[in-house]
Scaffold this active site. Sequence first.
Site, PDB file in Angstrom:
ATOM      1  N   ARG A   1       0.811  -1.459   0.018  1.00 62.02           N
ATOM      2  CA  ARG A   1       0.081   0.103  -0.042  1.00 62.02           C
ATOM      3  C   ARG A   1       1.026   1.364   0.021  1.00 62.02           C
ATOM      4  O   ARG A   1       0.567   2.243   0.707  1.00 62.02           O
ATOM      5  CB  ARG A   1      -0.889   0.135   1.269  1.00 62.02           C
ATOM      6  CG  ARG A   1      -2.003  -1.130   1.199  1.00 62.02           C
ATOM      7  CD  ARG A   1      -2.902  -1.035   0.033  1.00 62.02           C
ATOM      8  NE  ARG A   1      -3.645  -2.298   0.069  1.00 62.02           N
ATOM      9  CZ  ARG A   1      -3.355  -3.470  -0.482  1.00 62.02           C
ATOM     10  NH1 ARG A   1      -2.092  -3.536  -1.023  1.00 62.02           N
ATOM     11  NH2 ARG A   1      -3.907  -4.634  -0.328  1.00 62.02           N
TER      12      ARG A   1
ATOM     13  N   CYS B   1     -10.223   0.729   3.517  1.00 63.76           N
ATOM     14  CA  CYS B   1      -9.568   0.205   5.054  1.00 63.76           C
ATOM     15  C   CYS B   1      -8.935   1.366   5.648  1.00 63.76           C
ATOM     16  O   CYS B   1      -8.073   2.207   5.068  1.00 63.76           O
ATOM     17  CB  CYS B   1      -8.384  -0.705   4.722  1.00 63.76           C
ATOM     18  SG  CYS B   1      -9.355  -2.434   4.355  1.00 63.76           S
TER      19      CYS B   1
ATOM     20  N   GLU C   1      -3.948   3.516   6.611  1.00 63.51           N
ATOM     21  CA  GLU C   1      -3.757   3.355   5.239  1.00 63.51           C
ATOM     22  C   GLU C   1      -4.324   4.558   4.357  1.00 63.51           C
ATOM     23  O   GLU C   1      -3.857   4.737   3.540  1.00 63.51           O
ATOM     24  CB  GLU C   1      -4.647   1.887   5.078  1.00 63.51           C
ATOM     25  CG  GLU C   1      -4.542   1.765   3.514  1.00 63.51           C
ATOM     26  CD  GLU C   1      -5.072   0.317   3.070  1.00 63.51           C
ATOM     27  OE1 GLU C   1      -4.759  -0.575   3.722  1.00 63.51           O
ATOM     28  OE2 GLU C   1      -5.736   0.285   1.987  1.00 63.51           O
TER      29      GLU C   1
HETATM   30  C1  LIG Z   1     -15.564   0.231  -0.338  1.00 61.77           C
HETATM   31  C2  LIG Z   1     -14.006   0.533  -0.903  1.00 61.77           C
HETATM   32  C3  LIG Z   1     -13.237  -0.560  -0.855  1.00 61.77           C
HETATM   33  C4  LIG Z   1     -11.825  -0.411  -1.097  1.00 61.77           C
HETATM   34  N1  LIG Z   1     -11.141  -1.706  -1.184  1.00 61.77           N
HETATM   35  C5  LIG Z   1      -9.712  -1.448  -1.371  1.00 61.77           C
HETATM   36  C6  LIG Z   1      -8.908  -2.682  -1.525  1.00 61.77           C
HETATM   37  O1  LIG Z   1      -9.531  -3.804  -1.544  1.00 61.77           O
HETATM   38  N2  LIG Z   1      -7.573  -2.607  -1.618  1.00 61.77           N
HETATM   39  C7  LIG Z   1      -7.031  -1.299  -1.796  1.00 61.77           C
HETATM   40  O2  LIG Z   1      -5.600  -1.137  -1.864  1.00 61.77           O
HETATM   41  N3  LIG Z   1      -7.724  -0.173  -1.372  1.00 61.77           N
HETATM   42  C8  LIG Z   1      -8.897  -0.218  -1.375  1.00 61.77           C
HETATM   43  N4  LIG Z   1      -9.708   0.889  -1.364  1.00 61.77           N
HETATM   44  C9  LIG Z   1      -9.170   2.352  -1.165  1.00 61.77           C
HETATM   45  C10 LIG Z   1      -9.185   2.874  -2.362  1.00 61.77           C
HETATM   46  O3  LIG Z   1     -10.175   2.707  -3.240  1.00 61.77           O
HETATM   47  C11 LIG Z   1      -7.759   2.717  -3.245  1.00 61.77           C
HETATM   48  O4  LIG Z   1      -6.630   2.983  -2.626  1.00 61.77           O
HETATM   49  C12 LIG Z   1      -7.758   3.130  -4.678  1.00 61.77           C
HETATM   50  O5  LIG Z   1      -6.657   2.918  -5.541  1.00 61.77           O
HETATM   51  C13 LIG Z   1      -7.542   4.924  -4.645  1.00 61.77           C
HETATM   52  O6  LIG Z   1      -7.619   5.459  -5.903  1.00 61.77           O
HETATM   53  P1  LIG Z   1      -8.252   6.936  -5.938  1.00 61.77           P
HETATM   54  O7  LIG Z   1      -8.087   7.284  -7.410  1.00 61.77           O
HETATM   55  O8  LIG Z   1      -9.409   7.174  -5.280  1.00 61.77           O
HETATM   56  O9  LIG Z   1      -7.240   7.957  -5.283  1.00 61.77           O
HETATM   57  P2  LIG Z   1      -7.396   8.964  -3.991  1.00 61.77           P
HETATM   58  O10 LIG Z   1      -8.214   8.666  -2.906  1.00 61.77           O
HETATM   59  O11 LIG Z   1      -8.296  10.141  -4.884  1.00 61.77           O
HETATM   60  O12 LIG Z   1      -6.025   9.612  -3.756  1.00 61.77           O
HETATM   61  C14 LIG Z   1      -5.209   8.525  -3.058  1.00 61.77           C
HETATM   62  C15 LIG Z   1      -3.590   8.942  -3.156  1.00 61.77           C
HETATM   63  O13 LIG Z   1      -3.303   9.206  -4.514  1.00 61.77           O
HETATM   64  C16 LIG Z   1      -2.816  10.420  -4.966  1.00 61.77           C
HETATM   65  N5  LIG Z   1      -3.201  10.514  -6.349  1.00 61.77           N
HETATM   66  C17 LIG Z   1      -4.304  10.037  -6.687  1.00 61.77           C
HETATM   67  N6  LIG Z   1      -4.353  10.231  -8.215  1.00 61.77           N
HETATM   68  C18 LIG Z   1      -2.886  10.716  -8.466  1.00 61.77           C
HETATM   69  C19 LIG Z   1      -2.284  11.083  -9.671  1.00 61.77           C
HETATM   70  N7  LIG Z   1      -2.964  10.899 -11.024  1.00 61.77           N
HETATM   71  N8  LIG Z   1      -0.961  11.688  -9.594  1.00 61.77           N
HETATM   72  C20 LIG Z   1      -0.629  11.530  -8.431  1.00 61.77           C
HETATM   73  N9  LIG Z   1      -1.194  11.379  -7.128  1.00 61.77           N
HETATM   74  C21 LIG Z   1      -2.325  10.817  -7.287  1.00 61.77           C
HETATM   75  C22 LIG Z   1      -3.500  11.348  -4.014  1.00 61.77           C
HETATM   76  O14 LIG Z   1      -2.947  12.564  -3.756  1.00 61.77           O
HETATM   77  C23 LIG Z   1      -3.634  10.745  -2.617  1.00 61.77           C
HETATM   78  O15 LIG Z   1      -2.402  11.043  -1.923  1.00 61.77           O
HETATM   79  C24 LIG Z   1     -11.051   0.696  -1.030  1.00 61.77           C
HETATM   80  C25 LIG Z   1     -11.962   2.136  -0.954  1.00 61.77           C
HETATM   81  C26 LIG Z   1     -13.344   2.016  -0.694  1.00 61.77           C
HETATM   82  C27 LIG Z   1     -14.194   3.007  -0.520  1.00 61.77           C
END
Ligand SMILES: Cc1cc2nc3c(=O)[nH]c(=O)nc-3n(C[C@H](O)[C@H](O)[C@H](O)COP(=O)(O)OP(=O)(O)OC[C@H]3O[C@@H](n4cnc5c(N)ncnc54)[C@H](O)[C@@H]3O)c2cc1C
Length: 308
Positions: free
Chosen positions: A182, A231, A301
């Site tokens: 992660r 998480c 996380e």
């Molecule tokens: C119901 C649910 C289930 C989930 N299950 C899992 C799971 O099984 N496994 C898991 O690993 N995660 C899980 N997650 C967490 C999350 O979905 C993941 O971590 C996902 O990959 C985050 O992507 P995001 O685009 O929403 O990132 P964001 O939440 O928008 O950003 C996360 C981080 O990445 C940075 N970021 C985002 N995009 C960019 C970019 N293009 N360039 C530079 N920095 C960037 C942001 O600044 C921030 O620091 C879950 C979340 C939910 C709500």
Amino acid sequence: MLISRREWEDALGGIYRGDAEFGAPMKNHTSLAVGGPADVLLSPADPVSLKNVMLLLQKKNILFLPLGGGTNVLVRDGGIEGAVINFKAFRMMQVIHDEGNYAGLFVEAGAPLQMLVNFCKEKGYAGIEGLTGIPGTFGGAICGNAGSYGCEIRDVIQSVVIMSGDGKIDRFDAEDLGFGYRRSAIKPTDIVLNANIILRKDDKDAVEERVQKYLAEKMKTQPISARSAGCVFKNPEGMSAGKLIDEAGCKGMKIGGIEVSGVHANFFINSGNGRAADYISLMHEVSLIVEKKCGIVLEPEIRVVGRE
Ligand SMILES: Cc1cc2nc3c(=O)[nH]c(=O)nc-3n(C[C@H](O)[C@H](O)[C@H](O)COP(=O)(O)OP(=O)(O)OC[C@H]3O[C@@H](n4cnc5c(N)ncnc54)[C@H](O)[C@@H]3O)c2cc1C
């Protein structure tokens, strides 16, 4: 540095195409539905506008936060100083080769991760079935090395193209990105633009079967339709954070509008008008109880951002 709406509009005029939402409530842009306003939320429409914005921010010494789907962040109630930049205009996905046993894809950072999972399912490309059901964007998944069911996004990454704060663009091989559980070494001031990935070609039905199996398992064990940020804590080596929280008796604990999910204890749910302050207090409470009961210090996380 704080600048007024008028100053933003003047500075962006002529160098920027795309949306600009001033005072954007971050609760509307995060899956947890919590968080105060960002000074401005920018959605550049093309790479030149993105680069011009990055140069402007650097020149004026303005803070910024790259944001994907907002599914892994907790934005504090004071909102975000400076600019939030999103990538909804950058969601192209293209097969660049499909010969022999492998297929190579080019994917832009703003592509929803599940759009990619579905595309691979339809094509019979194997390697990311375990990521089924993880919300958010491809870029967000790369930054936090998203994973589940023994599969991580780094397993399929060949190279990633990153724009740094000064607008410089470089390509990095996967092994130079410091991927771990992660996490990655991608800096908060770097923008992930796109990546090349490699997938194994498989029988379409076999890929589909694995996707369906993982999805059914997730729907049974996680509160996937509730408002959460996924998480809360990382799993300590060889252990499940959810199990530790559950065994410590924290399921159902509630502060303000935020509560520990009864379905999976490592998910905190916004069950009403939850605030970031409630969420942070609950994190402290739960980690203190777990530490007291089993001597393990849980590590967050989710990413906590924004002003108090
Ligand atoms: C119901 C649910 C289930 C989930 N299950 C899992 C799971 O099984 N496994 C898991 O690993 N995660 C899980 N997650 C967490 C999350 O979905 C993941 O971590 C996902 O990959 C985050 O992507 P995001 O685009 O929403 O990132 P964001 O939440 O928008 O950003 C996360 C981080 O990445 C940075 N970021 C985002 N995009 C960019 C970019 N293009 N360039 C530079 N920095 C960037 C942001 O600044 C921030 O620091 C879950 C979340 C939910 C709500």
